[in-house]
Design a protein around this motif. Structure first.
Motif, PDB file in Angstrom:
ATOM      1  N   ASP A  27       0.740  -1.187   0.071  1.00 26.51           N
ATOM      2  CA  ASP A  27       0.096  -0.004  -0.104  1.00 26.51           C
ATOM      3  C   ASP A  27       0.984   1.271  -0.001  1.00 26.51           C
ATOM      4  O   ASP A  27       2.043   1.165   0.154  1.00 26.51           O
ATOM      5  CB  ASP A  27      -1.021  -0.136   1.418  1.00 26.51           C
ATOM      6  N   ASP A  29      -0.217   5.073   0.858  1.00 20.61           N
ATOM      7  CA  ASP A  29      -0.535   6.170   1.891  1.00 20.61           C
ATOM      8  C   ASP A  29      -0.431   5.578   3.282  1.00 20.61           C
ATOM      9  O   ASP A  29      -1.041   4.237   3.571  1.00 20.61           O
ATOM     10  CB  ASP A  29      -1.870   6.709   1.662  1.00 20.61           C
ATOM     11  N   GLY A  30       0.421   6.091   4.352  1.00 18.23           N
ATOM     12  CA  GLY A  30       0.421   5.405   5.620  1.00 18.23           C
ATOM     13  C   GLY A  30       1.462   4.209   5.435  1.00 18.23           C
ATOM     14  O   GLY A  30       1.856   3.536   6.644  1.00 18.23           O
ATOM     15  N   GLU A  63      -9.905   5.318   4.386  1.00 17.26           N
ATOM     16  CA  GLU A  63      -8.714   5.159   4.028  1.00 17.26           C
ATOM     17  C   GLU A  63      -8.626   3.923   2.876  1.00 17.26           C
ATOM     18  O   GLU A  63      -9.049   2.803   3.635  1.00 17.26           O
ATOM     19  CB  GLU A  63      -7.347   5.190   4.734  1.00 17.26           C
ATOM     20  N   GLU A 185      -0.332  -3.236   4.866  1.00 19.14           N
ATOM     21  CA  GLU A 185      -1.095  -2.115   4.880  1.00 19.14           C
ATOM     22  C   GLU A 185      -1.358  -1.537   6.365  1.00 19.14           C
ATOM     23  O   GLU A 185      -0.747  -2.149   7.281  1.00 19.14           O
ATOM     24  CB  GLU A 185      -2.592  -2.807   4.858  1.00 19.14           C
ATOM     25  N   ASN A 186      -1.782  -0.262   6.289  1.00 21.09           N
ATOM     26  CA  ASN A 186      -2.014   0.672   7.430  1.00 21.09           C
ATOM     27  C   ASN A 186      -3.399   0.837   7.866  1.00 21.09           C
ATOM     28  O   ASN A 186      -3.779   1.219   8.966  1.00 21.09           O
ATOM     29  CB  ASN A 186      -1.253   1.814   7.568  1.00 21.09           C
TER      30      ASN A 186
HETATM   31 MG    MG Z   1      -2.791   3.024   3.446  1.00 24.86          MG
END
Ligand code: MG
Length: 242
Positions: A27, A29-30, A63, A185-186
């Motif tokens: 992933d 973002d984050g 998200e 993943e976040n």
């Molecule tokens: Mg993310």
């Protein structure tokens, strides 16, 4: 949760007899960037300008959804408005501009170590994001030079996370099977998508979302941050390639 228990749980859930990792679906973002702080700020600004009530924290939970899906949901809920695809596209552009005005998102500490370690072990890396934030997508080749073999972005998916579609596309692009892929993943919706795609899903709590919430979303293993993930990588790789 220790690594062996996590793998046992994964095999039980998927019905697979073995796990042999060849590909990491990563992933953005984050995970690659510490960008969620600015995304949530930009979303709040867009909503406020349009008279839609919201809190900043709720955008951490959305998200992984496509920008269009978030806009349509919030405008319906907050103002009873049905937003067309073209209207959503225009609003998402404004949100993207607000995001860019907040300055460059920082690289997530520890992520490059994880990805370099994976590459060194012969694991291919594929980017899988629901984002269409071009200012970030354009930076990846410079910031993560030579890491990614392929990418799945908002242009390639219809549904976005938590639908497994983005990760199923990543699996297909890598010409792998689900039990040959880990997902990194976040976000809870992203974890759900990776889990539903049948991949061994690793959650990292790089924002305000707790470890418990990522396990509840279906994570097989959760790390407190990318540095801890990097430290555990040799043990994890030994367990995931057998
Ligand atoms: Mg993310």
């Amino acid at each position: 949760m220790n690594v062996n228990d996590a793998i046992a749980g994964y095999l039980k859930f998927t019905g697979n007899k073995e796990i042999n990792i060849s590909t990491a679906l990563v992933d953005m973002d984050g995970v690659l960037y510490d960008s969620m702080k600015n995304h949530t700020r930009a979303w709040v600004k867009l909503m406020k300008k349009n008279g839609i009530k919201c809190t900043r924290d709720e955008f951490y939970l959305y998200e992984g959804m496509t920008g269009e899906a978030i806009i349509q949901m919030k405008f319906k809920e907050g103002a009873g408005k049905n937003i067309t695809h073209d209207e959503a596209t225009a609003l998402y552009k404004v949100k993207g501009r607000y995001f860019q005005e907040l300055g460059e998102a920082e690289i997530m500490p520890g992520t490059l170590d994880v990805l370099k370690g994976l590459k060194a072990a012969g694991v291919r890396c594929v980017l899988v994001t629901g984002s269409g934030q071009q200012s970030l997508l354009d930076k990846i080749d410079a910031d993560y030079e030579g890491i990614f073999d392929a990418r799945v972005t908002s242009k390639d998916v219809r549904h976005g996370k938590p639908n497994p579609e983005p990760y199923l596309k990543g699996i297909a692009i890598a010409e792998a099977r689900a039990n040959q892929c880990i997902v990194i993943e976040n976000a809870p919706l992203g974890v759900q998508a990776g889990h539903a795609a049948g991949c061994f899903t690793i959650g990292v709590t790089t924002g305000p979302i707790t470890e418990k919430e990522l396990y509840r979303a279906g994570a097989d293993l959760v790390f407190p941050n990318m540095e801890a993930f990097a430290k555990a990588l040799p043990e994890l790789l030994a367990a995931l390639k057998r």
